[in-house]
Design a protein around this motif. Structure first.
Motif, short mmCIF file in Angstrom:
data_model
loop_
_atom_site.label_atom_id
_atom_site.label_comp_id
_atom_site.label_asym_id
_atom_site.label_seq_id
_atom_site.Cartn_x
_atom_site.Cartn_y
_atom_site.Cartn_z
N SER A 96 0.81 -1.22 0.00
CA SER A 96 0.00 0.00 0.00
C SER A 96 0.85 1.27 0.00
N ASP A 366 -3.86 5.97 0.39
CA ASP A 366 -2.92 4.88 0.65
C ASP A 366 -3.06 4.37 2.08
N GLN A 369 -6.06 2.18 2.31
CA GLN A 369 -5.77 0.88 1.71
C GLN A 369 -5.00 -0.02 2.67
N THR A 372 -7.44 -1.36 5.21
CA THR A 372 -8.26 -2.41 4.61
C THR A 372 -7.48 -3.72 4.52
#
Length: 464
Positions: A96, A366, A369, A372
């Motif tokens: 990421s 970013d 992400q 996640t």
């Protein structure tokens, strides 16, 4: 020059092009900007005005690194972050374009002198201009704080911060291999294979010194800092004790120790230096006739040197400051929440823990992400397992406490539903499997003892 570890790693991993652009832009000032020590230091040469411009540009670059703070309450995520998760966080970061850490770090650019003083011989180091503080103990042992390059100190043993894999790829470990030769890395791999057990936090491994002036290198696996909730202080204390025991048992007389775990491991420098000095004092107090006669706490940066000086002067009241050659920047005091005791849990109402994650990134997209990816990893690694057994309803308080002790050792959250005859365990897959297997063994052991007791009682009644 350098930023805090996470920001420095981010810039080294993702923004080397931006660093090159700064160097190109300031070429008229004869500026040379390069990365050293596996990217953890930025070495700069140039005119005085050029150095000022570089600093201004680097400070502006550092301000562009965002730090997203995420308080995690999901117990699966908390358990992952409280485990040895360095490898997982690095994997998420690579995917990421982020760097994930477990503590907030200052955004300031640190400026340190690039010239490393040459260490004197062990018998003379206490009187050189590079000595920040020293104390002579009644036992004859000399304890000193040194500002200098630990790899060049002519002592019997130097300590290097290492990981459990003995991969010397960054920080001081990389510097030692670069200066001492690849034979150090090769010997570490070889010695690691011959060990009966795998290395863990708190362990040490000894290798030769290659081209370095010392005789041996003690590669110490200090703890990853997890907010002080995972017995990090106890682990760091044990690590230092093992270093001292190694030197003493091998008959050596001098050792140089850096600020273990303060780099990528994230241990607060003020607390690390305190624990290291206290561990050395405890060892020397207990081993009055040890072979160690000179102990040096060493670092190239003034801030760490000042913290070591403070720790020595606090721990050894007779210590005296002996250097005014530099004035380290003031280090803000941070509250230390660490404890050598693990978090206590009630039997049926476990404490809901929290963990704070810091994501260093170029933008919020970013960072999101990365979070996640962390959630997906937790779902993949986190599991729940139940044990249903009527005998659970017969467990007493002592047995329940014993089960909770097993759960705590495996870092698994356990809930005992005694009246339902059910035990539920939540945690990482491998931890839960091992924990619940051990709990099943405890239940069977208690059941056998109960059956033996009943059989003995029946036999006694028959005899009567």
């Amino acid at each position: 020059m350098r930023f805090s570890p996470s920001r420095q790693v981010f810039i080294h991993s993702h923004w080397q092009g931006k660093l090159q652009n700064i160097g190109e832009k300031l070429r008229a000032y004869r500026v040379q900007l390069s990365l050293k020590d596996a990217g953890m230091e930025m070495y700069v040469k140039g005119t005085e005005q050029g150095l000022q411009e570089v600093r201004k540009n680097l400070e502006q670059l550092g301000e562009k690194v965002i730090c997203h703070e995420q308080v995690c309450t999901d117990q699966g995520t908390v358990k992952l972050l409280n485990s040895n998760c360095e490898k997982d966080l690095k994997m998420i970061g690579r995917g990421s374009r982020c760097v994930l850490g477990l503590q907030r770090e200052p955004a300031d650019l640190q400026v340190v002198q690039s010239s490393h003083p040459v260490a004197a011989s062990p018998g003379q180091m206490g009187n050189t201009a590079n000595t920040a503080a020293s104390v002579q103990l009644p036992s004859g042992v000399s304890v000193s704080v040194m500002k200098g390059d630990i790899t060049q100190m002519p002592v019997d043993a130097i300590v290097s911060a290492a990981n459990t894999r003995m991969d010397h790829v960054g920080g001081l470990a990389r510097d030692i291999v670069d200066k001492g030769g690849d034979t150090i890395q090769a010997e570490c791999y070889k010695n690691l294979k011959t060990r009966a057990t795998q290395l863990k936090e708190g362990d040490v491994l000894v290798s030769g010194s290659g081209r370095l002036p010392c005789k041996i290198i003690i590669h110490a696996v200090g703890p990853m800092y997890k907010g002080g909730r995972a017995r990090e202080e106890e682990c760091l204390y044990e690590t230092v004790m093992k270093c001292m025991e190694t030197v003493n048992s091998d008959g050596y007389s001098s050792i140089a120790i850096p600020a273990i775990s303060t780099g990528i491991c994230g241990y607060p420098a003020r607390e690390s230096t305190r624990v290291i000095v206290e561990a050395v004092k405890a060892f020397l107090d207990y081993h009055r006739r040890c072979t160690v006669k000179n102990v040096y706490f060493c670092h190239v940066g003034g801030d760490i040197v000042q913290l070591f000086t403070t720790a020595v002067q606090t721990t050894f009241p007779s210590a005296r400051s002996t250097s005014t050659a530099y004035k380290p920047a003031a280090v803000p005091r941070k509250a230390f929440t660490g404890s050598t005791a693990a978090v206590k849990q009630t039997v049926n109402n476990p404490v809901q823990e929290e963990a704070t994650l810091f994501v260093y990134a170029e933008n919020q997209k970013d960072a999101d992400q990365a979070l996640t990816s962390l959630d997906e990893l937790v779902k993949e690694k986190f599991t729940r397992k139940e044990i249903t057994d009527d005998f659970i309803m017969s467990l007493g308080p002592q047995e329940e406490l014993r089960i909770q002790a097993v759960a705590q050792r495996h870092n698994v959250e356990v809930q005992i539903h005694r009246f339902a005859g059910r035990i539920v365990g939540d945690g990482m897959h491998h931890n839960v499997f091992d924990c619940m297997q051990e709990i099943s063994n405890v239940i069977r052991e208690v059941e056998r003892k109960q059956q033996q007791k009943e059989a003995a009682s029946m036999l006694e009644n028959m005899v009567q």
